[in-house]
Design a protein around this motif. Structure first.
Motif, PDB file in Angstrom:
ATOM      1  N   GLY A   1       0.877  -1.081   0.248  1.00 26.49           N
ATOM      2  CA  GLY A   1       0.054   0.149   0.098  1.00 26.49           C
ATOM      3  C   GLY A   1       1.121   1.310   0.127  1.00 26.49           C
ATOM      4  N   VAL A   2       1.889   1.212   0.953  1.00 23.70           N
ATOM      5  CA  VAL A   2       2.861   2.459   0.970  1.00 23.70           C
ATOM      6  C   VAL A   2       3.267   2.481  -0.342  1.00 23.70           C
ATOM      7  CG1 VAL A   2       4.680   3.418   2.031  1.00 23.70           C
ATOM      8  CG2 VAL A   2       3.093   2.394   3.451  1.00 23.70           C
ATOM      9  N   ILE A   3       3.857   1.477  -0.869  1.00 20.44           N
ATOM     10  CA  ILE A   3       4.977   1.642  -2.337  1.00 20.44           C
ATOM     11  C   ILE A   3       3.861   2.118  -3.404  1.00 20.44           C
ATOM     12  CG2 ILE A   3       5.817   0.279  -4.115  1.00 20.44           C
ATOM     13  CD1 ILE A   3       6.465  -1.801  -1.708  1.00 20.44           C
ATOM     14  N   LEU A   4       2.481   1.598  -3.602  1.00 14.89           N
ATOM     15  CA  LEU A   4       1.558   2.149  -4.453  1.00 14.89           C
ATOM     16  C   LEU A   4       1.160   3.684  -4.273  1.00 14.89           C
ATOM     17  CD1 LEU A   4      -1.048  -0.729  -4.746  1.00 14.89           C
ATOM     18  CD2 LEU A   4       0.608   0.102  -6.361  1.00 14.89           C
ATOM     19  N   ALA A   5       1.016   3.988  -2.895  1.00 15.80           N
ATOM     20  CA  ALA A   5       0.717   5.306  -2.642  1.00 15.80           C
ATOM     21  C   ALA A   5       1.719   6.404  -2.919  1.00 15.80           C
ATOM     22  CB  ALA A   5       0.302   5.412  -0.928  1.00 15.80           C
ATOM     23  N   THR A   6       3.008   6.060  -2.697  1.00 18.71           N
ATOM     24  CA  THR A   6       4.015   6.885  -3.021  1.00 18.71           C
ATOM     25  C   THR A   6       4.510   7.054  -4.558  1.00 18.71           C
ATOM     26  OG1 THR A   6       5.751   5.044  -2.468  1.00 18.71           O
ATOM     27  CG2 THR A   6       5.240   6.768  -0.725  1.00 18.71           C
ATOM     28  N   GLY A   7       4.327   5.941  -5.177  1.00 12.36           N
ATOM     29  CA  GLY A   7       4.554   5.573  -6.505  1.00 12.36           C
ATOM     30  C   GLY A   7       3.460   6.475  -7.434  1.00 12.36           C
ATOM     31  N   SER A   8       2.308   6.325  -6.842  1.00 14.51           N
ATOM     32  CA  SER A   8       1.147   6.593  -7.586  1.00 14.51           C
ATOM     33  C   SER A   8       0.804   8.215  -7.149  1.00 14.51           C
ATOM     34  CB  SER A   8      -0.132   5.800  -7.379  1.00 14.51           C
ATOM     35  OG  SER A   8       0.317   4.536  -7.868  1.00 14.51           O
ATOM     36  N   PHE A   9       0.870   8.622  -6.154  1.00 19.71           N
ATOM     37  CA  PHE A   9       0.456   9.829  -5.622  1.00 19.71           C
ATOM     38  C   PHE A   9       1.404  10.702  -4.996  1.00 19.71           C
ATOM     39  CE2 PHE A   9      -3.133   6.908  -5.331  1.00 19.71           C
ATOM     40  CZ  PHE A   9      -4.163   7.474  -6.268  1.00 19.71           C
ATOM     41  N   GLY A  10       2.609  10.136  -4.944  1.00 23.39           N
ATOM     42  CA  GLY A  10       3.512  11.069  -4.564  1.00 23.39           C
ATOM     43  C   GLY A  10       3.775  12.515  -5.050  1.00 23.39           C
ATOM     44  N   LYS A  11       4.023  12.496  -6.519  1.00 21.83           N
ATOM     45  CA  LYS A  11       4.165  13.680  -7.032  1.00 21.83           C
ATOM     46  C   LYS A  11       3.004  14.552  -6.755  1.00 21.83           C
ATOM     47  CE  LYS A  11       5.401  15.022 -11.916  1.00 21.83           C
ATOM     48  NZ  LYS A  11       5.587  14.607 -13.130  1.00 21.83           N
ATOM     49  N   ALA A  12       1.784  14.187  -6.711  1.00 21.76           N
ATOM     50  CA  ALA A  12       0.547  14.960  -6.649  1.00 21.76           C
ATOM     51  C   ALA A  12       0.550  15.652  -4.984  1.00 21.76           C
ATOM     52  CB  ALA A  12      -0.927  14.156  -6.754  1.00 21.76           C
ATOM     53  N   ILE A  13       1.101  14.695  -3.999  1.00 22.11           N
ATOM     54  CA  ILE A  13       1.077  15.138  -2.689  1.00 22.11           C
ATOM     55  C   ILE A  13       1.985  16.374  -2.780  1.00 22.11           C
ATOM     56  CG2 ILE A  13       1.618  14.453  -0.529  1.00 22.11           C
ATOM     57  CD1 ILE A  13       0.529  11.546  -1.290  1.00 22.11           C
ATOM     58  N   LEU A  14       3.286  16.194  -3.125  1.00 21.59           N
ATOM     59  CA  LEU A  14       4.038  17.043  -3.220  1.00 21.59           C
ATOM     60  C   LEU A  14       3.776  18.292  -3.923  1.00 21.59           C
ATOM     61  CD1 LEU A  14       7.587  14.898  -3.616  1.00 21.59           C
ATOM     62  CD2 LEU A  14       6.671  15.956  -1.481  1.00 21.59           C
ATOM     63  N   GLY A  15       3.086  18.301  -5.033  1.00 22.26           N
ATOM     64  CA  GLY A  15       2.317  19.349  -5.786  1.00 22.26           C
ATOM     65  C   GLY A  15       1.756  20.476  -5.008  1.00 22.26           C
ATOM     66  N   PHE A  16       0.966  19.828  -3.674  1.00 19.23           N
ATOM     67  CA  PHE A  16       0.426  20.976  -2.838  1.00 19.23           C
ATOM     68  C   PHE A  16       1.173  21.476  -2.001  1.00 19.23           C
ATOM     69  CE2 PHE A  16      -3.332  17.918  -4.145  1.00 19.23           C
ATOM     70  CZ  PHE A  16      -4.158  18.765  -4.755  1.00 19.23           C
ATOM     71  N   GLY A  17       2.493  21.447  -2.011  1.00 18.22           N
ATOM     72  CA  GLY A  17       3.246  21.918  -1.143  1.00 18.22           C
ATOM     73  C   GLY A  17       3.724  21.449   0.215  1.00 18.22           C
ATOM     74  N   VAL A  18       3.168  20.028   0.325  1.00 14.00           N
ATOM     75  CA  VAL A  18       3.480  19.252   1.507  1.00 14.00           C
ATOM     76  C   VAL A  18       4.691  18.872   1.573  1.00 14.00           C
ATOM     77  CG1 VAL A  18       2.753  17.140   2.564  1.00 14.00           C
ATOM     78  CG2 VAL A  18       1.012  18.205   1.471  1.00 14.00           C
ATOM     79  N   ALA A  19       5.601  19.106   2.784  1.00 14.85           N
ATOM     80  CA  ALA A  19       7.131  18.799   2.868  1.00 14.85           C
ATOM     81  C   ALA A  19       7.003  17.405   2.750  1.00 14.85           C
ATOM     82  CB  ALA A  19       7.334  19.356   4.432  1.00 14.85           C
TER      83      ALA A  19
END
Length: 433
Positions: free
Chosen positions: A352-370
């Motif tokens: 789950g963590v691997i999928l979440a970071t690979g799939s949504f990591g770029k979008a999460i950081l795109g919101f300015g989240v550290a």
């Protein structure tokens, strides 16, 4: 190299297909690879571009794979030498029957935190828990919640594959993430103990037949290493991993420039610990056992890297950002929600963590989240509902506690409350403070 931007809807179909195939019990690696291939092809990529997307995605997880393999050495020594069981028995004996539930939860937390996989941690502590449960009239449901809840708390502060994946997925140090998740882990432990205490008279009791197979296991306790020697491996690992953060905190330049990565630290700690226990000759066997346990994780990493390559090669991250902004919802919530949903789909924290970071990591950081905040929230999200019946953990823990499927299912909600506590605390700490 010829590149293409895959349509966002095709990437979503590919991810959805991979999840459906996992739910239908197809091998997770093949499920992820098939989802990535089909998503790329229907999204506008040709055969060559599809291969390039898969290769690029798989290459992105090579660093994580190397560190996961290094963690296998530590896990092998802790599990195969018996040092993990020594730690568990010492904690339960020191705290005594009066604090049995707390002792069992803490023991599972500690041995998971020092690098033992959570299903194995529950297997190690389960015989001790069943003995205490019969003696203290504690129900199996309460024992399960104590062990699983404690294991979940330990899992988010351990050098296990899920923590390594979350740290490297967002480009932060493993030790930093372990420290960041420490307070959420303590809250998770507290909730596990409270829930287990409230449940101690609910559900079936531990019967004599549940203890029938424990007699032979007791005979092997005399072969376990001493507590002092058992502590060497985890202490060396923790001290070495913390040198860099301590150097940064105290402004000691020699420590900050040391750069002791988990790739070096975990095998070194394993070797030192094995030698301290006088079991240097068994290192080869320990290394093999640890490697065997990591093989499935590494293969899943490759598959998850492929699906992550599909997502990052598509317009899906931009679409997700636009959708959340349009709904006027804080983008911070994408981190914990992605961790919760992906781990639920795979019924596995690591996957789950691997999928979440690979799939949504770029979008999460795109919101300015550290990056550290993102890693902490995704990681804690991964332990909320990873105990669903289509995963291995559900069945391993059911067998360990001698529970029927129906009995085991009753624990899912309470385990989810433990995980939800950690993610709420992590989100409050790192997302909004």
């Amino acid at each position: 190299m010829e590149t293409v931007v895959v349509s966002w809807w095709a990437a979503l179909i590919g991810l959805g297909l991979a999840i459906l195939l996992i739910l239908w019990k197809l091998n997770p690696v093949y499920s992820l690879l098939l989802g990535a291939i089909i998503g790329a092809l229907i999204g506008g990529a040709n055969l060559l571009q599809t291969i390039n997307i898969l290769i690029a995605g798989s290459q992105s997880v090579v660093g994580t794979i190397l560190r996961v393999l290094a963690a296998g050495m530590l896990a092998g020594v802790m599990m195969e030498s018996g040092s993990a069981e020594t730690l568990a028995r010492a904690i339960v004996m020191k705290l005594g029957d009066r604090l049995a539930i707390f002792a069992l939860a803490l023991a599972t937390m500690v041995i998971t935190a020092v690098g033992v996989f959570i299903p194995v941690a529950v297997l190690i502590v389960a015989p001790i828990a069943l003995e205490a449960g019969q003696r203290m009239h504690i129900s199996k449901l309460a024992l399960l919640v104590a062990l699983s809840g404690g294991g979940k708390a330990g899992n988010i502060i351990s050098p296990n594959p899920n923590t390594i994946a979350a740290a490297k997925g967002f480009g932060v140090e493993l030790s930093q993430l372990m420290i960041a998740d420490f307070i959420p882990a303590l809250f998770g432990l507290a909730v596990a103990v409270i829930l287990a205490t409230l449940l101690k008279n609910k559900g079936s009791k531990v019967l004599n037949e549940d203890l029938a197979n424990l007699a032979t296991e007791k005979a092997e306790v005399s072969d376990l290493p001493s507590l002092g020697r058992s502590l060497v491996t985890p202490l060396v690992a923790i001290v070495l991993l913390l040198l860099n953060p301590i150097g940064s905190l105290l402004h000691i330049k020699s420590l900050t420039t040391l750069n002791l990565d988990a790739l070096y630290v975990l095998p070194i700690a394993a070797v030192v610990g094995a030698l301290a226990m006088g079991r240097g000759r068994q290192l080869k066997a320990y290394a093999k056992a640890g490697m065997d346990r990591m093989t499935d994780v590494v293969l899943i990493l490759i598959g998850a890297g492929a699906i992550g390559g599909l997502i990052t090669s598509s317009s899906l991250p931009q679409q997700v950002i636009a959708l959340i902004k349009g709904a006027h919802v804080s983008g911070t919530f994408l981190a914990p929600i992605s961790g919760i949903l992906m781990a639920a789909a795979a019924a596995s924290t690591s996957t789950g963590v691997i999928l979440a970071t690979g799939s949504f990591g770029k979008a999460i950081l795109g919101f300015g989240v550290a990056p550290l905040a993102a890693a902490a929230m995704v990681h804690t999200g991964g332990i909320v509902i990873d105990q669903l019946p289509h995963g291995n953990y559900f069945h391993v823990t059911a067998n360990a506690m001698h529970m029927t499927i129906g009995e085991r299912s009753k624990g899912i909600m309470y385990e989810a409350l433990v995980g939800l506590t950690t993610v709420v605390v992590a989100t409050a700490m790192w997302g909004f403070m």
